[in-house]
Write an enzyme that holds these catalytic residues in place. Structure first.
Site, PDB file in Angstrom:
ATOM      1  CE  LYS A  79      -8.959   8.887  12.415  1.00 33.64           C
ATOM      2  NZ  LYS A  79      -8.199   9.577  11.376  1.00 33.64           N
ATOM      3  N   GLY A 176       7.067   4.265  -0.547  1.00 32.50           N
ATOM      4  CA  GLY A 176       5.616   4.125  -0.690  1.00 32.50           C
ATOM      5  C   GLY A 176       5.130   4.808  -1.943  1.00 32.50           C
ATOM      6  N   GLY A 178       1.774   4.324  -3.212  1.00 34.77           N
ATOM      7  CA  GLY A 178       0.342   4.029  -3.267  1.00 34.77           C
ATOM      8  C   GLY A 178      -0.410   5.226  -3.842  1.00 34.77           C
ATOM      9  CB  VAL A 180      -0.371  10.055  -1.021  1.00 37.29           C
ATOM     10  CG1 VAL A 180       0.334  11.410  -0.953  1.00 37.29           C
ATOM     11  CG2 VAL A 180      -1.703  10.128  -0.311  1.00 37.29           C
TER      12      VAL A 180
HETATM   13  P1  NAD Z   1      -1.866   3.546   0.201  1.00 41.10           P
HETATM   14  O1  NAD Z   1      -2.286   2.350   0.986  1.00 41.10           O
HETATM   15  O2  NAD Z   1      -2.527   3.832  -1.105  1.00 41.10           O
HETATM   16  O3  NAD Z   1      -0.276   3.464  -0.088  1.00 41.10           O
HETATM   17  C1  NAD Z   1       0.657   3.010   0.839  1.00 41.10           C
HETATM   18  C2  NAD Z   1       1.765   2.338   0.043  1.00 41.10           C
HETATM   19  O4  NAD Z   1       2.829   2.021   0.916  1.00 41.10           O
HETATM   20  C3  NAD Z   1       1.313   1.029  -0.637  1.00 41.10           C
HETATM   21  O5  NAD Z   1       1.681   1.065  -2.006  1.00 41.10           O
HETATM   22  C4  NAD Z   1       2.096  -0.044   0.143  1.00 41.10           C
HETATM   23  O6  NAD Z   1       2.433  -1.157  -0.682  1.00 41.10           O
HETATM   24  C5  NAD Z   1       3.326   0.741   0.559  1.00 41.10           C
HETATM   25  N1  NAD Z   1       4.064   0.209   1.703  1.00 41.10           N
HETATM   26  C6  NAD Z   1       3.580  -0.327   2.849  1.00 41.10           C
HETATM   27  N2  NAD Z   1       4.600  -0.670   3.667  1.00 41.10           N
HETATM   28  C7  NAD Z   1       5.749  -0.332   3.031  1.00 41.10           C
HETATM   29  C8  NAD Z   1       7.124  -0.391   3.354  1.00 41.10           C
HETATM   30  N3  NAD Z   1       7.544  -0.914   4.510  1.00 41.10           N
HETATM   31  N4  NAD Z   1       8.024   0.071   2.459  1.00 41.10           N
HETATM   32  C9  NAD Z   1       7.627   0.590   1.280  1.00 41.10           C
HETATM   33  N5  NAD Z   1       6.333   0.681   0.910  1.00 41.10           N
HETATM   34  C10 NAD Z   1       5.403   0.238   1.772  1.00 41.10           C
HETATM   35  O7  NAD Z   1      -2.000   4.779   1.199  1.00 41.10           O
HETATM   36  P2  NAD Z   1      -2.037   6.335   0.826  1.00 41.10           P
HETATM   37  O8  NAD Z   1      -3.455   6.786   0.832  1.00 41.10           O
HETATM   38  O9  NAD Z   1      -1.154   6.603  -0.334  1.00 41.10           O
HETATM   39  O10 NAD Z   1      -1.391   6.954   2.151  1.00 41.10           O
HETATM   40  C11 NAD Z   1       0.005   6.868   2.395  1.00 41.10           C
HETATM   41  C12 NAD Z   1       0.310   7.474   3.761  1.00 41.10           C
HETATM   42  O11 NAD Z   1      -0.107   8.832   3.795  1.00 41.10           O
HETATM   43  C13 NAD Z   1      -0.419   6.794   4.930  1.00 41.10           C
HETATM   44  O12 NAD Z   1       0.422   6.838   6.045  1.00 41.10           O
HETATM   45  C14 NAD Z   1      -1.627   7.694   5.162  1.00 41.10           C
HETATM   46  O13 NAD Z   1      -2.075   7.632   6.499  1.00 41.10           O
HETATM   47  C15 NAD Z   1      -1.028   9.045   4.862  1.00 41.10           C
HETATM   48  N6  NAD Z   1      -2.003  10.057   4.434  1.00 41.10           N
HETATM   49  C16 NAD Z   1      -2.789   9.832   3.352  1.00 41.10           C
HETATM   50  C17 NAD Z   1      -3.680  10.809   2.935  1.00 41.10           C
HETATM   51  C18 NAD Z   1      -4.554  10.619   1.712  1.00 41.10           C
HETATM   52  O14 NAD Z   1      -5.127  11.607   1.229  1.00 41.10           O
HETATM   53  N7  NAD Z   1      -4.673   9.407   1.174  1.00 41.10           N
HETATM   54  C19 NAD Z   1      -3.780  12.019   3.635  1.00 41.10           C
HETATM   55  C20 NAD Z   1      -2.937  12.237   4.727  1.00 41.10           C
HETATM   56  C21 NAD Z   1      -2.052  11.236   5.124  1.00 41.10           C
END
Ligand code: NAD
Length: 350
Positions: A79, A176, A178, A180
């Site tokens: 990292k 959430g 977003g 994913v």
């Molecule tokens: P993202 O930023 O696109 O989505 C996160 C969502 O969570 C947003 O829509 C935000 O408004 C919402 N959010 C934040 N705080 C909140 C709360 N208290 N209650 C409800 N909603 C809330 O991120 P992402 O890429 O979709 O990733 C989501 C999670 O998965 C993160 O923890 C990330 O580390 C993990 N992750 C993502 C990936 C990937 O491929 N993108 C891979 C492994 C792990």
């Protein structure tokens, strides 16, 4: 900062890169390259101290090694953290200087996106190093593959919790929506899951719920709604001292990293009869996707490889039962053993 004692003999190498002209202060931690190159994202964050940045780099590098090992990838863990404010300090000069630092590791570390860095930033990093994945010319956004892996992984969770893998008719509460979360919600809705969604972005969650015929609840209520599966797909820990007594779900399985605030919360969940799918096992699709780039990227193959996640979860649940430990401990043991085995093979080949 006590550098060598902090490494506790576990970390292969750590690079400190400093170019004051462009403000580069980067720490790249390589946990191991015994299974293969150390893949891990670039976190750009205004850390309150160098010590905090250093500790985060070590913690995150080790977590990536465990995620890769649990997924059965020929990849180690690493990292990079940049002490910088992504909104203010992220200049092309900074990113190019960072790329030069990555390049000096000669492929031991291969970078990709993380909090504070984007595909556009990686394109600039790629101007000074070839050891970068997830650029616009590479595998791009991993989120659809992450969601695909979780969706399949949820079947292994349902099998363990309810005795049958079908998700149809089950009630899933998802926190959430977003990148994913929205992809996962679409997959679940298409399978006939009853969905309840929550997101702090009210407009976005309402629009998605309308599209999928889902219900919406305020974010603060999501964790305590009675349901079959709770899917944390937002940010930060969801199983905390404050929330641990309030869950009314049968299982927890979702995308978010670091879902447990403290390791002992895994035991509290098990004692409450809640099955927990270790986050780093079920959300490995994103890592599987970038690792696939090392073999000449093929999205269909990455999706197919993410379908290996339910098999890994079944193995984790079996080991947890056999050894009388929580799924988290079983997953940690499994990954730790695989890394130790790769280290042994490398030592024997020297
Ligand atoms: P993202 O930023 O696109 O989505 C996160 C969502 O969570 C947003 O829509 C935000 O408004 C919402 N959010 C934040 N705080 C909140 C709360 N208290 N209650 C409800 N909603 C809330 O991120 P992402 O890429 O979709 O990733 C989501 C999670 O998965 C993160 O923890 C990330 O580390 C993990 N992750 C993502 C990936 C990937 O491929 N993108 C891979 C492994 C792990």
């Amino acid at each position: 900062m006590e550098v060598f004692s902090s490494l506790s003999g576990e970390f292969e190498q750590v690079l400190f890169a400093h170019e004051p002209e462009c403000g580069l202060r980067a720490i790249i931690a390589v946990y191991t390259t015994a299974p293969g190159p150390a893949i891990g994202g670039t976190r750009i964050y205004p850390f309150p101290s160098e010590d905090a940045a250093f500790r985060d780099a070590l913690r995150l590098a080790k977590a990536m090694a465990y995620k890769a090992a649990a997924a059965g990838l020929e990849a180690g863990g690493g990292k990079a953290v940049l002490i910088a404010d992504p909104r203010r300090d992220k200049t092309p000069e900074l990113l190019r200087a960072y790329g030069r630092a990555v390049d000096r590791l000669g492929g031991a570390y291969i970078t990709t996106a993380d909090a504070g860095s984007t595909v556009v930033d990686l394109d600039i990093v790629a101007e000074t190093t070839r050891f970068v994945t997830g650029t616009s010319r590479g595998s791009g956004d991993p989120s659809p593959v992450t969601a695909h892996g979780i969706w399949h992984g949820m079947r292994a969770v349902a099998e363990e919790a309810f005795g049958e893998p079908s998700l149809s008719g089950r009630h899933v509460v998802q926190q959430g929506t977003g990148k994913v979360g929205s992809a996962l919600a679409r997959l679940l809705a298409a399978e006939g899951v009853r969905l309840t969604l929550a997101d702090v972005d009210r407009a976005a969650v309402e629009a998605l719920a309308k599209e999928l015929g889902a219900e919406v609840v305020p974010p603060e209520e999501a964790l305590s709604i009675p349901c079959d599966l709770l899917a944390p797909c937002a940010l930060g820990p969801v199983v905390t001292a404050a929330t641990i007594g309030g869950f009314k779900c049968r299982a927890i399985a979702g995308a978010a990293n670091n879902q447990l605030e403290r390791p002992e919360h895994a035991r509290a969940l098990a004692d409450a009869g809640i099955l927990y799918a270790p986050d780093f096992v079920i959300n490995a699709g994103g890592l599987i996707n970038v690792e696939d780039e090392l073999h000449g990227y093929d999205r269909a193959r990455a999706l197919a490889r993410a379908e290996g996640i339910p098999g890994t979860l079944r193995e984790v649940f079996r080991r947890a039962r056999d050894d009388g430990v929580t799924p988290s401990e079983a997953a940690d043991r499994m990954a730790g053993e695989r890394i130790a085995e790769a280290e042994r093979r490398r030592r024997a080949a020297r």
